[in-house]
Design a protein around this motif. Structure first.
Motif, PDB file in Angstrom:
ATOM      1  N   ALA A  65       4.804  18.117   2.277  1.00 19.53           N
ATOM      2  CA  ALA A  65       4.518  17.182   3.371  1.00 19.53           C
ATOM      3  C   ALA A  65       5.729  16.960   4.263  1.00 19.53           C
ATOM      4  CB  ALA A  65       4.045  15.848   2.804  1.00 19.53           C
ATOM      5  N   TYR A  66       6.942  17.084   3.709  1.00 19.68           N
ATOM      6  CA  TYR A  66       8.188  16.924   4.458  1.00 19.68           C
ATOM      7  C   TYR A  66       8.233  15.566   5.179  1.00 19.68           C
ATOM      8  CZ  TYR A  66      12.255  18.482   7.214  1.00 19.68           C
ATOM      9  OH  TYR A  66      13.509  18.621   7.782  1.00 19.68           O
ATOM     10  N   THR A  67       7.893  14.508   4.416  1.00 19.10           N
ATOM     11  CA  THR A  67       7.898  13.162   4.977  1.00 19.10           C
ATOM     12  C   THR A  67       8.955  12.302   4.288  1.00 19.10           C
ATOM     13  OG1 THR A  67       6.256  12.340   3.393  1.00 19.10           O
ATOM     14  CG2 THR A  67       5.428  13.256   5.486  1.00 19.10           C
ATOM     15  N   ILE A  68       9.285  11.206   4.952  1.00 17.16           N
ATOM     16  CA  ILE A  68      10.248  10.255   4.394  1.00 17.16           C
ATOM     17  C   ILE A  68       9.743   9.702   3.071  1.00 17.16           C
ATOM     18  CG2 ILE A  68      11.290   7.982   4.761  1.00 17.16           C
ATOM     19  CD1 ILE A  68      11.363   8.664   7.772  1.00 17.16           C
ATOM     20  N   GLY A  69       8.470   9.340   3.029  1.00 17.45           N
ATOM     21  CA  GLY A  69       7.905   8.757   1.817  1.00 17.45           C
ATOM     22  C   GLY A  69       7.925   9.716   0.650  1.00 17.45           C
ATOM     23  N   GLU A  70       7.583  10.966   0.897  1.00 20.67           N
ATOM     24  CA  GLU A  70       7.592  11.976  -0.161  1.00 20.67           C
ATOM     25  C   GLU A  70       9.006  12.160  -0.708  1.00 20.67           C
ATOM     26  OE1 GLU A  70       5.583  16.322  -0.368  1.00 20.67           O
ATOM     27  OE2 GLU A  70       7.215  16.111   1.096  1.00 20.67           O
ATOM     28  N   PHE A  71       9.968  12.174   0.193  1.00 21.01           N
ATOM     29  CA  PHE A  71      11.366  12.354  -0.184  1.00 21.01           C
ATOM     30  C   PHE A  71      11.850  11.194  -1.060  1.00 21.01           C
ATOM     31  CE2 PHE A  71      16.001  12.554   0.939  1.00 21.01           C
ATOM     32  CZ  PHE A  71      16.237  13.863   0.571  1.00 21.01           C
ATOM     33  N   LEU A  72      11.569   9.967  -0.630  1.00 17.34           N
ATOM     34  CA  LEU A  72      12.008   8.794  -1.387  1.00 17.34           C
ATOM     35  C   LEU A  72      11.317   8.703  -2.742  1.00 17.34           C
ATOM     36  CD1 LEU A  72      12.238   6.027   1.378  1.00 17.34           C
ATOM     37  CD2 LEU A  72      14.076   7.417   0.403  1.00 17.34           C
ATOM     38  N   THR A  73      10.044   9.026  -2.777  1.00 15.72           N
ATOM     39  CA  THR A  73       9.311   8.982  -4.038  1.00 15.72           C
ATOM     40  C   THR A  73       9.887   9.963  -5.051  1.00 15.72           C
ATOM     41  OG1 THR A  73       7.263   8.291  -2.951  1.00 15.72           O
ATOM     42  CG2 THR A  73       7.047   9.312  -5.117  1.00 15.72           C
ATOM     43  N   SER A  74      10.322  11.121  -4.576  1.00 14.31           N
ATOM     44  CA  SER A  74      10.864  12.134  -5.479  1.00 14.31           C
ATOM     45  C   SER A  74      12.121  11.642  -6.194  1.00 14.31           C
ATOM     46  CB  SER A  74      11.187  13.425  -4.712  1.00 14.31           C
ATOM     47  OG  SER A  74      12.354  13.271  -3.908  1.00 14.31           O
ATOM     48  N   GLY A  75      12.839  10.701  -5.569  1.00  8.07           N
ATOM     49  CA  GLY A  75      14.066  10.198  -6.165  1.00  8.07           C
ATOM     50  C   GLY A  75      13.931   8.850  -6.829  1.00  8.07           C
ATOM     51  N   GLY A  76      12.696   8.341  -6.914  1.00 12.56           N
ATOM     52  CA  GLY A  76      12.476   7.061  -7.575  1.00 12.56           C
ATOM     53  C   GLY A  76      12.991   5.870  -6.806  1.00 12.56           C
ATOM     54  N   ALA A  77      13.051   5.975  -5.486  1.00 13.10           N
ATOM     55  CA  ALA A  77      13.558   4.874  -4.668  1.00 13.10           C
ATOM     56  C   ALA A  77      12.542   3.751  -4.556  1.00 13.10           C
ATOM     57  CB  ALA A  77      13.921   5.387  -3.275  1.00 13.10           C
ATOM     58  N   SER A  78      13.039   2.531  -4.411  1.00 12.14           N
ATOM     59  CA  SER A  78      12.197   1.361  -4.168  1.00 12.14           C
ATOM     60  C   SER A  78      12.372   0.948  -2.712  1.00 12.14           C
ATOM     61  CB  SER A  78      12.603   0.201  -5.083  1.00 12.14           C
ATOM     62  OG  SER A  78      12.435   0.545  -6.444  1.00 12.14           O
ATOM     63  N   VAL A  79      11.314   1.066  -1.930  1.00 14.35           N
ATOM     64  CA  VAL A  79      11.384   0.755  -0.506  1.00 14.35           C
ATOM     65  C   VAL A  79      11.433  -0.752  -0.309  1.00 14.35           C
ATOM     66  CG1 VAL A  79      10.201   0.966   1.720  1.00 14.35           C
ATOM     67  CG2 VAL A  79      10.187   2.886   0.100  1.00 14.35           C
ATOM     68  N   LEU A  80      12.379  -1.203   0.504  1.00 17.08           N
ATOM     69  CA  LEU A  80      12.535  -2.633   0.781  1.00 17.08           C
ATOM     70  C   LEU A  80      11.923  -3.005   2.119  1.00 17.08           C
ATOM     71  CD1 LEU A  80      16.265  -3.035  -0.375  1.00 17.08           C
ATOM     72  CD2 LEU A  80      14.181  -3.440  -1.717  1.00 17.08           C
ATOM     73  N   THR A  81      12.220  -2.239   3.152  1.00 16.10           N
ATOM     74  CA  THR A  81      11.650  -2.481   4.479  1.00 16.10           C
ATOM     75  C   THR A  81      11.270  -1.144   5.107  1.00 16.10           C
ATOM     76  OG1 THR A  81      13.796  -2.326   5.645  1.00 16.10           O
ATOM     77  CG2 THR A  81      13.142  -4.503   4.805  1.00 16.10           C
ATOM     78  N   GLY A  82      10.330  -1.202   6.059  1.00 20.04           N
ATOM     79  CA  GLY A  82       9.945   0.003   6.790  1.00 20.04           C
ATOM     80  C   GLY A  82       8.897   0.849   6.103  1.00 20.04           C
ATOM     81  N   SER A  83       8.043   0.233   5.302  1.00 21.54           N
ATOM     82  CA  SER A  83       7.023   1.017   4.595  1.00 21.54           C
ATOM     83  C   SER A  83       6.069   1.729   5.559  1.00 21.54           C
ATOM     84  CB  SER A  83       6.233   0.118   3.640  1.00 21.54           C
ATOM     85  OG  SER A  83       5.617  -0.954   4.343  1.00 21.54           O
ATOM     86  N   GLY A  84       5.953   1.214   6.769  1.00 20.53           N
ATOM     87  CA  GLY A  84       5.091   1.848   7.752  1.00 20.53           C
ATOM     88  C   GLY A  84       5.635   3.163   8.287  1.00 20.53           C
ATOM     89  N   GLU A  85       6.885   3.474   7.959  1.00 19.11           N
ATOM     90  CA  GLU A  85       7.513   4.696   8.460  1.00 19.11           C
ATOM     91  C   GLU A  85       7.435   5.848   7.460  1.00 19.11           C
ATOM     92  OE1 GLU A  85       8.934   4.325  11.629  1.00 19.11           O
ATOM     93  OE2 GLU A  85       8.036   2.326  11.390  1.00 19.11           O
ATOM     94  N   LEU A  86       6.893   5.606   6.293  1.00 17.72           N
ATOM     95  CA  LEU A  86       6.998   6.589   5.215  1.00 17.72           C
ATOM     96  C   LEU A  86       6.235   7.880   5.478  1.00 17.72           C
ATOM     97  CD1 LEU A  86       6.806   4.264   2.070  1.00 17.72           C
ATOM     98  CD2 LEU A  86       8.808   5.008   3.386  1.00 17.72           C
ATOM     99  N   GLY A  87       5.251   7.836   6.340  1.00 15.69           N
ATOM    100  CA  GLY A  87       4.498   9.047   6.658  1.00 15.69           C
ATOM    101  C   GLY A  87       5.143   9.887   7.737  1.00 15.69           C
TER     102      GLY A  87
END
Length: 207
Positions: A65-87
């Motif tokens: 998918a090459y998205t921000i959300g996919e990248f962060l999920t792969s590293g076990g990150a916890s999103v604090l702000t900007g969840s609308g940008e993950l796609g």
């Protein structure tokens, strides 16, 4: 006495230790200049589009998918702000990671990346590879003083898929936060008072 020691251990378990290896992350989108030249000086001065927390070692990979959300999920990150940008796409994104590491002079560690990054530990530039980079590993040696220091890691993704960032930054020691110290002190004071009362309580002697 065994009960008192048991109570102290239980108190420590309840209070817990704060992991100092938590890293604060920020992402800026649509910044091709900064993403293509990932230096500390090029960190955008605007508010980030996404903020997150992640624990070290840092390990991220993009997928199909090459998205921000996919990248962060792969590293076990916890999103604090900007969840609308993950796609949104990873292309032309700039990442900053802030935290602390315990390092020893002469220690080596490995970084795998695509694209560029810069790492500064305690004011010392340890990695200076800010431009485009094919997927691969680089081994670096830390030449600064031994100790625990703040680090600033910036990473840019500017030249298309894939995106990759793996770095085995040494973990800091787990240390109690100030609030945890306060709880520990109060708890041990309470345990001590209980022991004192038990010791000083008069015993009834049969006539």
């Amino acid at each position: 006495m065994k009960k008192i020691i048991g109570s102290a251990i239980a108190l420590l378990s309840m209070c817990g230790l704060a992991n100092a290896n938590t890293v604060q992350g920020s992402i800026w989108e649509n910044v091709p200049g900064a993403a293509g030249d990932a230096t500390i000086a090029n960190t955008p001065g605007t508010a980030p589009d996404v903020t997150f927390n992640v624990s070290t070692p840092i390990s991220f990979d993009s997928g199909s998918a090459y998205t921000i959300g996919e990248f962060l999920t792969s590293g076990g990150a916890s999103v604090l702000t900007g969840s609308g940008e993950l796609g949104h796409t990873l292309d032309n994104t700039f990442f900053q990671f802030l935290g602390s590491v315990s390092v020893t002079n002469g220690q080596t560690f490995t970084v795998g990346h695509d694209d560029g990054l810069t790492l500064v530990i305690g004011g010392l530039t340890v990695i200076d590879l800010p431009g485009g980079h094919s997927p691969g590993d680089d081994t670096v040696t830390y030449t600064g003083p031994t100790g625990t220091f703040a680090f600033d890691l910036v990473y840019g993704e500017a030249f298309g898929a894939p995106a990759q960032l793996h770095i085995d930054l040494p973990l800091t020691s787990s240390v109690p936060e100030p609030s945890t110290w306060a709880m520990l002190i109060l708890g041990f004071a309470g345990v001590g008072f209980m022991a004192y009362r038990r010791k000083s309580k008069p015993r009834l002697i049969a006539a």
